[in-house]
Write a protein that holds these residues in place. Sequence first.
Motif, PDB file in Angstrom:
ATOM      1  N   UNK A  34      54.772  15.023  17.476  1.00 41.06           N
ATOM      2  CA  UNK A  34      54.594  15.024  18.933  1.00 41.06           C
ATOM      3  C   UNK A  34      53.403  14.141  19.299  1.00 41.06           C
ATOM      4  N   UNK A  35      53.226  13.906  20.579  1.00 48.30           N
ATOM      5  CA  UNK A  35      52.089  13.126  21.065  1.00 48.30           C
ATOM      6  C   UNK A  35      52.311  11.634  20.925  1.00 48.30           C
ATOM      7  N   UNK A  36      51.219  10.913  20.878  1.00 51.84           N
ATOM      8  CA  UNK A  36      51.277   9.454  20.744  1.00 51.84           C
ATOM      9  C   UNK A  36      51.803   9.080  19.364  1.00 51.84           C
ATOM     10  N   UNK A  37      52.412   7.911  19.280  1.00 47.48           N
ATOM     11  CA  UNK A  37      52.914   7.434  17.993  1.00 47.48           C
ATOM     12  C   UNK A  37      52.550   5.962  17.820  1.00 47.48           C
ATOM     13  N   UNK A  38      52.574   5.539  16.570  1.00 47.97           N
ATOM     14  CA  UNK A  38      52.269   4.147  16.248  1.00 47.97           C
ATOM     15  C   UNK A  38      53.000   3.798  14.961  1.00 47.97           C
ATOM     16  N   UNK A  39      53.329   2.513  14.800  1.00 44.29           N
ATOM     17  CA  UNK A  39      54.065   2.034  13.638  1.00 44.29           C
ATOM     18  C   UNK A  39      53.220   0.973  12.933  1.00 44.29           C
ATOM     19  N   UNK A  40      53.050   1.133  11.618  1.00 46.53           N
ATOM     20  CA  UNK A  40      52.332   0.146  10.822  1.00 46.53           C
ATOM     21  C   UNK A  40      53.290  -0.483   9.817  1.00 46.53           C
ATOM     22  N   UNK A  41      53.273  -1.800   9.759  1.00 41.94           N
ATOM     23  CA  UNK A  41      54.043  -2.530   8.746  1.00 41.94           C
ATOM     24  C   UNK A  41      53.097  -2.850   7.584  1.00 41.94           C
ATOM     25  N   UNK A  42      53.589  -3.535   6.581  1.00 47.76           N
ATOM     26  CA  UNK A  42      52.807  -3.856   5.395  1.00 47.76           C
ATOM     27  C   UNK A  42      51.453  -4.470   5.755  1.00 47.76           C
ATOM     28  N   UNK A  43      50.426  -3.979   5.083  1.00 51.20           N
ATOM     29  CA  UNK A  43      49.093  -4.519   5.300  1.00 51.20           C
ATOM     30  C   UNK A  43      48.018  -3.464   5.153  1.00 51.20           C
ATOM     31  N   UNK A  44      46.786  -3.888   5.399  1.00 49.43           N
ATOM     32  CA  UNK A  44      45.622  -3.019   5.296  1.00 49.43           C
ATOM     33  C   UNK A  44      45.055  -2.796   6.688  1.00 49.43           C
ATOM     34  N   UNK A  45      44.770  -1.544   7.025  1.00 46.52           N
ATOM     35  CA  UNK A  45      44.048  -1.213   8.246  1.00 46.52           C
ATOM     36  C   UNK A  45      42.720  -0.624   7.778  1.00 46.52           C
ATOM     37  N   UNK A  46      41.691  -1.442   7.815  1.00 47.40           N
ATOM     38  CA  UNK A  46      40.396  -1.043   7.287  1.00 47.40           C
ATOM     39  C   UNK A  46      39.766   0.092   8.092  1.00 47.40           C
ATOM     40  N   UNK A  57      39.717   3.106  13.817  1.00 46.84           N
ATOM     41  CA  UNK A  57      39.045   3.123  15.113  1.00 46.84           C
ATOM     42  C   UNK A  57      39.263   1.812  15.867  1.00 46.84           C
ATOM     43  N   UNK A  58      39.741   0.778  15.184  1.00 48.91           N
ATOM     44  CA  UNK A  58      40.033  -0.495  15.831  1.00 48.91           C
ATOM     45  C   UNK A  58      41.459  -0.563  16.377  1.00 48.91           C
ATOM     46  N   UNK A  59      42.257   0.472  16.124  1.00 49.63           N
ATOM     47  CA  UNK A  59      43.637   0.516  16.613  1.00 49.63           C
ATOM     48  C   UNK A  59      43.677   1.453  17.821  1.00 49.63           C
ATOM     49  N   UNK A  60      43.979   0.898  18.976  1.00 47.52           N
ATOM     50  CA  UNK A  60      43.960   1.668  20.219  1.00 47.52           C
ATOM     51  C   UNK A  60      45.095   2.671  20.290  1.00 47.52           C
ATOM     52  N   UNK A  61      44.790   3.816  20.891  1.00 42.82           N
ATOM     53  CA  UNK A  61      45.776   4.864  21.155  1.00 42.82           C
ATOM     54  C   UNK A  61      45.636   5.206  22.632  1.00 42.82           C
ATOM     55  N   UNK A  62      46.480   4.648  23.445  1.00 43.46           N
ATOM     56  CA  UNK A  62      46.374   4.864  24.879  1.00 43.46           C
ATOM     57  C   UNK A  62      45.230   4.057  25.488  1.00 43.46           C
TER      58      UNK A  62
END
Length: 132
Positions: free
Chosen positions: A95-107, A110-115
């Motif tokens: 439930x709530x907000x969702x996000x999709x990540x493809x291949x890679x590194x997310x260091x 906190x740099x990925x916005x949610x709303x």
Amino acid sequence: MAAARALLLLPLLLASARAQCPAPADLKNPDGSKICAQLYADDSPYYAQCCGGGVLRAQPGDDVPYIPLNWNDKISSLVVAPRCELNIWSRRGKEGSSHKFKSGVVYRLQEIKKGLFGDWDNSISAYYCTCN
């Protein structure tokens, strides 16, 4: 003199050994099979020191609507394997907000916005990981 130089270099060596995100292609189980994604409890202001702390391994096809309590809202960085996709949700039960990540590194999540005002640091409560 050499001992003094070694003492000066020691903090740098310890900092670089503390944590470093693996390359997406390196995500493998001990038996050589692919890991879909690895999620980490810690990040850092320095990218070379991200992907630290505990590690949660998501296998291909893992569908986890209720992340274990000790991991709920504790993930700060992640790595997704090639040809894989990690879907995340901010609330348990997908439930709530969702996000999709493809291949890679997310260091740093906190740099990925949610709303408008939030980010994904310490906000993951469910996930689904798939690979082709």
